[in-house]
Scaffold this motif. Structure first.
Motif, PDB file in Angstrom:
ATOM      1  N   SER A 105      12.206  34.448  60.063  1.00 26.57           N
ATOM      2  CA  SER A 105      12.498  34.673  58.640  1.00 26.57           C
ATOM      3  C   SER A 105      12.257  36.128  58.278  1.00 26.57           C
ATOM      4  CB  SER A 105      11.630  33.773  57.760  1.00 26.57           C
ATOM      5  OG  SER A 105      11.927  32.430  58.016  1.00 26.57           O
ATOM      6  N   GLN A 125      15.204  29.036  53.209  1.00 26.57           N
ATOM      7  CA  GLN A 125      14.643  27.840  53.825  1.00 26.57           C
ATOM      8  C   GLN A 125      14.446  26.736  52.758  1.00 26.57           C
ATOM      9  OE1 GLN A 125      11.445  29.264  56.214  1.00 26.57           O
ATOM     10  NE2 GLN A 125      11.149  27.366  57.336  1.00 26.57           N
ATOM     11  N   ASP A 158      18.580  30.732  56.362  1.00 25.15           N
ATOM     12  CA  ASP A 158      17.272  30.407  56.943  1.00 25.15           C
ATOM     13  C   ASP A 158      17.098  28.890  56.947  1.00 25.15           C
ATOM     14  OD1 ASP A 158      14.739  30.399  57.931  1.00 25.15           O
ATOM     15  OD2 ASP A 158      13.985  31.948  56.557  1.00 25.15           O
ATOM     16  N   GLU A 159      17.267  28.266  58.082  1.00 22.86           N
ATOM     17  CA  GLU A 159      17.205  26.811  58.216  1.00 22.86           C
ATOM     18  C   GLU A 159      17.944  26.098  57.087  1.00 22.86           C
ATOM     19  OE1 GLU A 159      13.406  25.047  59.317  1.00 22.86           O
ATOM     20  OE2 GLU A 159      12.670  27.096  59.510  1.00 22.86           O
TER      21      GLU A 159
HETATM   22 MG   LIG Z   1      10.945  30.928  58.659  1.00 19.61          MG
END
Ligand SMILES: [Mg+2]
Ligand SMILES: Nc1ncnc2c1ncn2[C@@H]1O[C@H](COP(=O)(O)OP(=O)(O)OP(=O)(O)O)[C@@H](O)[C@H]1O
Lengths: 252, 217
Positions: free
Chosen positions: A46, A93, A173-174
């Protein structure tokens, strides 16, 4: 620097205070490809992603060394953060919709860029929501609060919000960690579709996802890039034993 | 810390069953040689009966591979191991079939007047048997040198095959009352030649498991 590089990262170091979170990262990220970033929790994925659109500039005590260029231009020296971020969008995320209506979330970016005509905004909102595979679920409640939809729906809304400003690069991010399998596959199809026009860099903890959709994969470990290669090589025949142990789940 | 205990156990079990299958074809290859020695019908029949066991094992291993892929989504060396095993067991199963096919011809020969065996037959059988044994060892030990040896030996088997075929053709031309026996031997050496090919395939798959480079072609 490689000809098709969108991002060119040279000897990048990043410190949070005394703690070095990224160590001598060198990467050429190719245009119109999906690059997957994998690695254990806390390895700096990240942090690396946020550095690419200078989200770390705002963090107290951060020191960055080395160079990152976007289309050959130094993102720290030859660009301001705002114009960088219109070219490099980010999906986080955790879904982070703004506390406003679904419609206004998606129209937010285009409005900032001076688009006010309702028919144009309507068109952008619908296209972006469709691309993000959420249109059918929200088309009847566009005026409702974005906070009143499920987490997975919020994530897709945030993807729509990023698409609405038509960036060149999308950092994710994810993006599917909170989604059900069907929405996940929709987002994956979307990513593959988008790479015709966009460069995508995606952090994922889902090995199969990285193997399915990315062209290149980088394996991060305690702030370093251990291996960066074609996704096929990384998942079928990695060179570094640490990559092998991580992706086969032998890593303790 | 050991991770994925269940998965590692599944892989071990899988490998164990492949080795079991391999030891059955080693046994059949050995007994086939003995059966051919003096046209032993009972031994030949035992080999034919054993083929069923190999088929069942193949099915079982196939199911295990599919389960592992579905449950564990193996990657890298694990993926190579599981997918290669799926290929290897078809080759092992074919070798068992060929042992059974040869046994059928041994039974046929037992009912016919005796002839001289082809001169190079024993050498061909020994070479082929060596390949079968070596390649199962190569799988167990993941031994690249053994794989290479198996692959090279295939040429020797091919040469034996061509020479014996010629010898049998000459023999049949000279003795028209030996044609039936001649045909049985032609079939036997053809099956031996195929056994060597399947051993070579297995060697290529073992190489792939170890190196990740596909050279099968
Ligand atoms: Mg991360
Ligand atoms: N703002 C911050 N201040 C200090 N340290 C930080 C900060 N953000 C992250 N770190 C540290 O930097 C390292 C890398 O964090 P990062 O969030 O990049 O990891 P990650 O690879 O994205 O992990 P995850 O997979 O859990 O999201 C970690 O050790 C983390 O604790």
């Amino acid at each position: 620097m490689n000809n098709n590089s969108k991002f060119s990262v040279e000897d990048l170091d990043l410190f949070y205070g005394d703690f070095q979170a990224l160590k001598k990262i060198n990467m050429e990220i190719q245009e119109k490809e999906i690059t997957a970033l994998i690695g254990p929790s806390g390895c700096g994925k990240s942090t690396f992603l946020k550095t690419l659109n200078r989200m770390n500039d705002l963090v107290e005590g951060v020191t960055i060394k080395g160079k990152i260029s976007l289309d050959g231009k130094d993102i720290f020296k030859e660009m301001d953060a705002i114009s960088l971020r219109t070219r490099v969008g980010m999906v986080f995320q955790q879904p982070n919709p703004f506390p406003m209506s679904i419609y206004d979330n998606v129209a937010y970016g285009p409005r900032i860029h001076g688009i006010t005509k309702k028919s144009v905004l309507d068109e952008i909102v619908e296209r972006s929501l469709r691309q993000a595979a959420i249109w059918d679920e929200v088309k009847d409640k566009l005026k409702k609060s974005a906070l009143a939809i499920s987490g997975g729906q919020q994530q897709r809304l945030c993807i729509a919000r990023t698409l609405a400003i038509e960036p060149e690069v999308i950092l994710m991010d994810e993006p599917t960690s909170a989604l059900d399998p069907i929405s996940t596959l929709k987002i994956e199809d979307l990513a593959v579709e988008l790479k015709k026009d966009y460069t995508i860099i995606m952090v994922t903890h889902n090995m199969q996802q990285a193997a399915r959709i990315s062209d290149k994969t980088a394996f991060f470990l305690v702030g370093e890039v251990v291996e960066f290669d074609s996704t096929e090589n990384i998942f079928n025949n990695p060179k570094d034993i640490r990559t092998e142990e991580y992706i086969t789940g032998r890593f303790g | 810390m050991v991770m994925r205990k269940q998965f590692i156990n599944q892989l071990k079990e899988l490998s164990k069953n492949v080795i079991k299958m391999g030891s059955i074809i080693e046994l059949s290859t050995n007994e086939m040689i003995e059966a051919l020695e003096d046209y032993d019908v009972a031994k030949a029949q035992a080999i034919i009966d054993r083929d069923m066991e190999v088929n069942l094992l193949e099915e079982q291993i196939e199911r295990e591979c599919i389960n592992i892929i579905a449950q564990q989504q193996p990657l890298a060396s694990d993926l190579r191991e599981v997918t290669s095993i799926m290929k290897i067991i078809t080759d092992i199963e074919r070798i068992a079939d060929q042992c059974a096919d040869i046994s059928e011809y041994i039974i046929q020969l037992s009912k016919l007047p005796r002839t001289e065996k082809p001169v190079r037959l024993e050498a061909m059988i020994d070479t082929t048997k060596g390949m079968v044994i070596d390649v199962i060892d190569a799988f167990v030990e993941k031994d690249l040198a053994k794989c290479e040896r198996v692959i090279e030996t295939d040429d020797i088997v091919d040469k034996h095959f061509n020479k014996i075929k010629q010898e049998l053709a000459d023999m049949m031309r000279a003795n028209s009352d030996m044609v039936e026996q001649g045909i049985c031997y032609v079939m036997i050496v053809k099956y031996l030649e195929r056994m060597a090919d399947h051993s070579t395939n297995i060697a290529e798959w073992v190489k792939f498991i170890v190196t990740g480079v596909l050279t099968i072609g």
